[in-house]
Design an enzyme around this catalytic site. Structure first.
Site, PDB file in Angstrom:
ATOM      1  N   SER A  80      39.684  42.872  13.333  1.00 47.24           N
ATOM      2  CA  SER A  80      39.239  41.681  14.077  1.00 47.24           C
ATOM      3  C   SER A  80      38.934  40.474  13.208  1.00 47.24           C
ATOM      4  O   SER A  80      38.770  39.368  13.733  1.00 47.24           O
ATOM      5  CB  SER A  80      37.997  42.010  14.900  1.00 47.24           C
ATOM      6  N   LYS A  83      41.057  37.570  13.748  1.00 49.78           N
ATOM      7  CA  LYS A  83      40.910  36.715  14.939  1.00 49.78           C
ATOM      8  C   LYS A  83      40.459  35.301  14.566  1.00 49.78           C
ATOM      9  O   LYS A  83      40.914  34.320  15.151  1.00 49.78           O
ATOM     10  CB  LYS A  83      39.907  37.344  15.908  1.00 49.78           C
ATOM     11  N   TYR A 256      30.255  39.891  17.850  1.00 41.93           N
ATOM     12  CA  TYR A 256      30.282  40.469  19.207  1.00 41.93           C
ATOM     13  C   TYR A 256      28.906  40.431  19.866  1.00 41.93           C
ATOM     14  O   TYR A 256      28.235  39.408  19.849  1.00 41.93           O
ATOM     15  CB  TYR A 256      30.817  41.914  19.194  1.00 41.93           C
ATOM     16  N   VAL A 274      36.795  46.431  12.766  1.00 38.90           N
ATOM     17  CA  VAL A 274      36.536  47.878  12.789  1.00 38.90           C
ATOM     18  C   VAL A 274      37.149  48.614  11.597  1.00 38.90           C
ATOM     19  O   VAL A 274      36.896  49.801  11.407  1.00 38.90           O
ATOM     20  CB  VAL A 274      36.994  48.538  14.116  1.00 38.90           C
TER      21      VAL A 274
END
Ligand code: GLN
Length: 411
Positions: A80, A83, A256, A274
């Site tokens: 991630s 991103k 998150y 992750v």
């Protein structure tokens, strides 16, 4: 570096040659290395093979110095963390208006893989899977089958070297990525994703499978901290506009459903993956990259998080705890009668100086001219206008003038 130096150990003579941050990072690594809490991600089967002992830290400064401790050269998949960088690419190539019309910038307060969209059917933000898949879709709309190559090349420019893909992780993620497939179909239903779902997901899964090291992601973060210019290669990878927006969503949503807690405690824009990586950036100062694959329940690296907390609190790096007194921008202030000059002057020139020196004011400025410094200076100038007809600004010791400062001086 020796990772086993006990915390708080006596100051050794060989340490003198090392910068203080190097000693701190080494102590920090040694203190945190023993923490075995958390678990490696296994919902992508290939990630379960990660070595839970691996632990690397790297800091890259905006003048291009790299600190490395532990397993900072061990490759892992970016996941991630990609991103943030793909979002900046989308802003840059597709334009903010289009990107923002399809992807929100609100924290979702939910897990990274949440399938819920906003009430207007847009993803909450580009840092969760839905927003990131939408972002990859946008790049795919523009670049077609070249989308992934464009992304890989951009990630490489951020890192300052050519990167590659872990094909096994890619295949594993594609084989088991039904949740992301469901998200992508939902996005296509609402015309947020327009292209072929499988092709868009291939781009997304591949970008998550790009191999990086802690050092790479520290350099990537330092590029963000350096307003888009890679401090090692000197290349302007992305515009300052895209950087500021990317750091903004990293601040509000990069961690998150831990994002609020994170910005409150650590105070740095950051992004985790992750695969076990975390990047954090302190604008204009440094980029931090950590790698430790044991994750907490939010999907954030346990040891990486501890490093960020330790670094931020030890050096007081919280973004909202900045210091600086605008008055320090004026190093000296005097009228020219008070200075002696070795210059030979004509008698009539000297007479003018002797009679009118009080009308000519000198301001010796120092340091970066920011909005605050120029606002302070210009206010003083206005207040002193009745007395001084002429003003000399000595900029010898001014390295930069910010755009905002320029605006104040012409408004
Ligand atoms: N590739 C992962 C996924 O989509 C990325 C998730 C993450 O790093 N948080 O599930």
């Amino acid at each position: 570096m020796d990772a086993r130096t006990p915390a708080g150990s006596a100051f050794r003579s060989e340490d003198v040659a090392r910068p203080p941050l190097s000693r701190f990072l080494q102590r920090c690594h040694a203190e945190i290395a023993g923490d075995r809490t958390g678990a490696v991600a296994d919902y992508i089967p290939e990630l379960a093979k990660a070595n839970p002992d691996h632990f690397g830290i790297s800091v890259a400064t905006t003048d291009g110095y790299i600190y490395e401790v532990g397993d900072s050269a061990v490759p892992f998949t970016i996941q991630s963390i990609s991103k943030a960088f793909v979002f900046s690419l989308a802003l840059e190539t597709i334009g903010a208006e289009k990107v923002e019309s399809l992807i929100g910038v609100e924290p979702s307060g939910e897990a990274f893989n949440s399938i819920r969209l906003r009430t207007d059917n847009r993803p909450f933000n580009p840092m969760v899977n839905a927003g990131a898949i939408a972002c990859s879709g946008l790049v795919h709309d523009v670049e077609g089958s070249g989308a992934f190559d464009r992304i890989l090349e951009t990630l490489g420019r951020f890192a300052g070297r050519t990167l590659s893909v872990d094909e096994a992780v890619f295949a594993s993620e594609r084989a088991t990525g039904d949740r992301n497939r469901a998200i992508a179909y939902l996005l296509r239903n609402y015309a947020v994703v327009k292209g072929d779902v499988d092709s868009v997901l291939d781009v997304y899964f591949r970008q998550c499978s790009v191999l990086v090291t802690a050092r790479d992601i520290a350099v990537m973060a330092a590029t963000l901290a350096n307003r888009g210019r890679n401090p090692l290669s000197g290349e302007q990878v992305i515009s300052p506009y895209a950087v500021a927006r990317t750091l903004s969503v990293m601040t509000s949503a990069g961690m998150y459903d831990y994002a609020g807690e994170w910005i409150y405690r650590v105070g740095l824009p950051a992004k985790s993956g992750v695969g076990g990586g975390i990047v954090a950036a302190l604008p204009s100062q440094l980029g931090l990259g950590t790698y430790a694959p044991l994750l907490d329940s939010h999907g954030n690296s346990v040891r990486g998080l501890k490093v960020c907390v330790a670094l931020s609190s030890h050096f007081d790096l919280h973004l909202f705890n900045r210091s600086g007194d605008v008055r320090n921008g004026i190093a000296a202030e005097y009228n020219i009668g008070g200075v002696s000059s070795r210059r030979n002057r004509q008698p009539h020139e000297q007479t003018i100086l002797d009679e009118h020196h009080q009308y000519c004011h000198v301001y010796e400025l120092t340091g970066a001219l920011t909005f605050g410094v120029i606002e302070y200076l210009s206010r003083r100038l206005v207040q002193q206008r009745p007395h001084s007809q002429f003003v000399i600004l000595d900029l010898h010791r001014v390295p930069t003038i910010t755009k905002a400062a320029g605006q104040v001086s012409v408004s």
